[in-house]
Design a protein around this motif. Sequence first.
Motif: not given
Length: 144
Positions: A1-30
């Motif tokens: 079964h499929r998950h209910p669609p996320l609203d736009r704000a939730a999608m952006i927050a999810t993408r930002v969280l994924l990018l931050v996690l990816l940056a932390l795992v790769s050892g990059a720093s701002a």
Amino acid sequence: HRHPPLDRAAMIATRVLLLVLLALVSGASAFAPARAGMYTAGARSSAVSMKFSSVKTGVTVKVIAGDDKGKVGKVLSVDRSDTKKKTKTNFGPFVVVEGMNMITKHIKPRARGETGKRIQKEARIHISNVVAVVSDAAPIAASE
């Protein structure tokens, strides 16, 4: 079964969280430079200048590479700038050595009745292709 669609704000927050996690795992720093192991332009030129600090105007040098390899001459000028004049690319510091790396410069006639000329002059040599000599006996080692 499929998950209910996320609203736009939730999608952006999810993408930002994924990018931050990816940056932390790769050892990059701002706050760290993008290429931490690389020299900056200023650091490179100062490192090269320190390595070849024994090569100065008026010093006798021996050419260790190129067409004039093995010849000895006096340094006429030192250009410590890191860029090639025409192309503006990093190329390194240069020296002009008396009687070495001779080029022929063709001069067009400028005034009426004047004839053209060909002038022999010294061209620049990269500073890593020369080594300062104390006397005719032995060149100065790079570590000194």
